[in-house]
Design a protein around this motif. Sequence first.
Motif, PDB file in Angstrom:
ATOM      1  N   ILE A 243       0.836  -1.207   0.000  1.00  0.00           N
ATOM      2  CA  ILE A 243       0.000   0.000   0.000  1.00  0.00           C
ATOM      3  C   ILE A 243       0.870   1.256   0.000  1.00  0.00           C
ATOM      4  CG2 ILE A 243      -1.634   1.321   1.387  1.00  0.00           C
ATOM      5  CD1 ILE A 243      -2.813  -1.368   2.266  1.00  0.00           C
ATOM      6  N   ARG A 244       1.982   1.251   0.779  1.00  0.00           N
ATOM      7  CA  ARG A 244       2.883   2.426   0.825  1.00  0.00           C
ATOM      8  C   ARG A 244       3.545   2.629  -0.540  1.00  0.00           C
ATOM      9  NH1 ARG A 244       4.640  -0.174   5.679  1.00  0.00           N
ATOM     10  NH2 ARG A 244       3.597   0.750   7.537  1.00  0.00           N
ATOM     11  N   ALA A 245       3.921   1.505  -1.183  1.00  0.00           N
ATOM     12  CA  ALA A 245       4.578   1.641  -2.497  1.00  0.00           C
ATOM     13  C   ALA A 245       3.603   2.228  -3.522  1.00  0.00           C
ATOM     14  CB  ALA A 245       5.074   0.265  -2.961  1.00  0.00           C
ATOM     15  N   LYS A 246       2.361   1.821  -3.475  1.00  0.00           N
ATOM     16  CA  LYS A 246       1.376   2.377  -4.398  1.00  0.00           C
ATOM     17  C   LYS A 246       1.163   3.860  -4.157  1.00  0.00           C
ATOM     18  CE  LYS A 246      -1.163  -1.890  -5.275  1.00  0.00           C
ATOM     19  NZ  LYS A 246      -2.489  -2.574  -5.144  1.00  0.00           N
ATOM     20  N   LYS A 247       1.159   4.259  -2.896  1.00  0.00           N
ATOM     21  CA  LYS A 247       0.971   5.679  -2.582  1.00  0.00           C
ATOM     22  C   LYS A 247       2.138   6.509  -3.103  1.00  0.00           C
ATOM     23  CE  LYS A 247      -1.972   5.289   1.483  1.00  0.00           C
ATOM     24  NZ  LYS A 247      -2.086   5.564   2.943  1.00  0.00           N
ATOM     25  N   LEU A 249       4.139   5.728  -5.578  1.00  0.00           N
ATOM     26  CA  LEU A 249       4.083   5.738  -7.026  1.00  0.00           C
ATOM     27  C   LEU A 249       3.053   6.748  -7.540  1.00  0.00           C
ATOM     28  CD1 LEU A 249       5.000   4.543  -9.738  1.00  0.00           C
ATOM     29  CD2 LEU A 249       3.275   2.740  -9.433  1.00  0.00           C
ATOM     30  N   LYS A 250       1.913   6.785  -6.881  1.00  0.00           N
ATOM     31  CA  LYS A 250       0.850   7.709  -7.286  1.00  0.00           C
ATOM     32  C   LYS A 250       1.275   9.152  -7.053  1.00  0.00           C
ATOM     33  CE  LYS A 250      -4.038   8.631  -6.585  1.00  0.00           C
ATOM     34  NZ  LYS A 250      -5.261   8.259  -5.837  1.00  0.00           N
ATOM     35  N   LYS A 251       1.973   9.366  -5.935  1.00  0.00           N
ATOM     36  CA  LYS A 251       2.420  10.732  -5.638  1.00  0.00           C
ATOM     37  C   LYS A 251       3.467  11.194  -6.656  1.00  0.00           C
ATOM     38  CE  LYS A 251       4.245  13.513  -1.859  1.00  0.00           C
ATOM     39  NZ  LYS A 251       4.761  13.505  -0.464  1.00  0.00           N
ATOM     40  N   GLY A 252       4.363  10.258  -7.055  1.00  0.00           N
ATOM     41  CA  GLY A 252       5.371  10.615  -8.054  1.00  0.00           C
ATOM     42  C   GLY A 252       4.729  10.938  -9.395  1.00  0.00           C
ATOM     43  N   GLU A 253       3.694  10.176  -9.757  1.00  0.00           N
ATOM     44  CA  GLU A 253       3.013  10.456 -11.023  1.00  0.00           C
ATOM     45  C   GLU A 253       2.344  11.811 -10.993  1.00  0.00           C
ATOM     46  OE1 GLU A 253       0.419   7.233 -11.594  1.00  0.00           O
ATOM     47  OE2 GLU A 253       1.971   5.793 -12.209  1.00  0.00           O
ATOM     48  N   GLU A 254       1.743  12.165  -9.855  1.00  0.00           N
ATOM     49  CA  GLU A 254       1.073  13.472  -9.742  1.00  0.00           C
ATOM     50  C   GLU A 254       2.093  14.609  -9.857  1.00  0.00           C
ATOM     51  OE1 GLU A 254      -1.052  13.355  -6.142  1.00  0.00           O
ATOM     52  OE2 GLU A 254      -2.703  12.068  -6.925  1.00  0.00           O
ATOM     53  N   GLU A 255       3.261  14.435  -9.195  1.00  0.00           N
ATOM     54  CA  GLU A 255       4.274  15.495  -9.257  1.00  0.00           C
ATOM     55  C   GLU A 255       4.866  15.623 -10.680  1.00  0.00           C
ATOM     56  OE1 GLU A 255       7.106  14.447  -6.334  1.00  0.00           O
ATOM     57  OE2 GLU A 255       5.848  15.091  -4.616  1.00  0.00           O
TER      58      GLU A 255
END
Length: 264
Positions: A243-247, A249-255
Amino acid sequence: MHPQSATASTSPFRIRKRIPLSPLLPVLVIQSKMADLLGSILSSMEKPPTVGDQESRRKAREQAARMKKMQEDEKKKKAEFRKRMEKEVSDFIQDSALQKRKYDPMGKIERSILHDVAEVAGLTSFSFGEDEESRYVMIFKKEFAPSDEELEAYRKGEEWDPQKAEERRKLREQAALDAQAANQEETQTASPSSNYRDKYSHLIGTSAAKDAAHTLQANRAYGCVPVANKRDTRSIEEAMNEIRAKKRLKKGEEEGGATGSGSS
């Protein structure tokens, strides 16, 4: 002789000396008070009975004497009756051929005496009869105590017949069996003639429930649920890391998307 002295001696009337009344007054007063006291005492005393009072008292004494004699006679009769009942009850107990005994109608006092004698002797006793004049007592030996049906017959004024009672009992049992059989037939008639699994076999299959039941295997760690049926077999720590890795990854995509839009 002096003429005056001769006259005084020969006169038929003698001259008495007058006594003064003043010393006699206290005596008269005391006598008057004593007379008044004596009169009050006499008036307070009971007058002698008249002829009518004497007759009333005589009748009252005679009535009291009669009542006492009646009470003594009644007590004597009760004692004699109890003695006679004790003798009859003793004879009844010693006669092995007798199971019960019925007495003639008797008064309330006699019935109470008979009940007491029977209780002391270890017997069972009952009173039957609708009115006071027709009530009678029946005594039973303990080993032949009456049943509820027998008592009910006596209360209705009927004679108890063991053979007829047995026939009535068998008839009641047969009627109960017939009613039970009729209920069973009605239950079988009301049950459906076809099986619902056959009707809906195209939806649920013929052995789906049976096969599913056999797939269950006992598992001490997870109860009765098969391990193969569980969707997620990971540990809690592995799930949290994923779950932490997905978060991240999602945060990096948003940035990264925000930076691309700014440069353009």
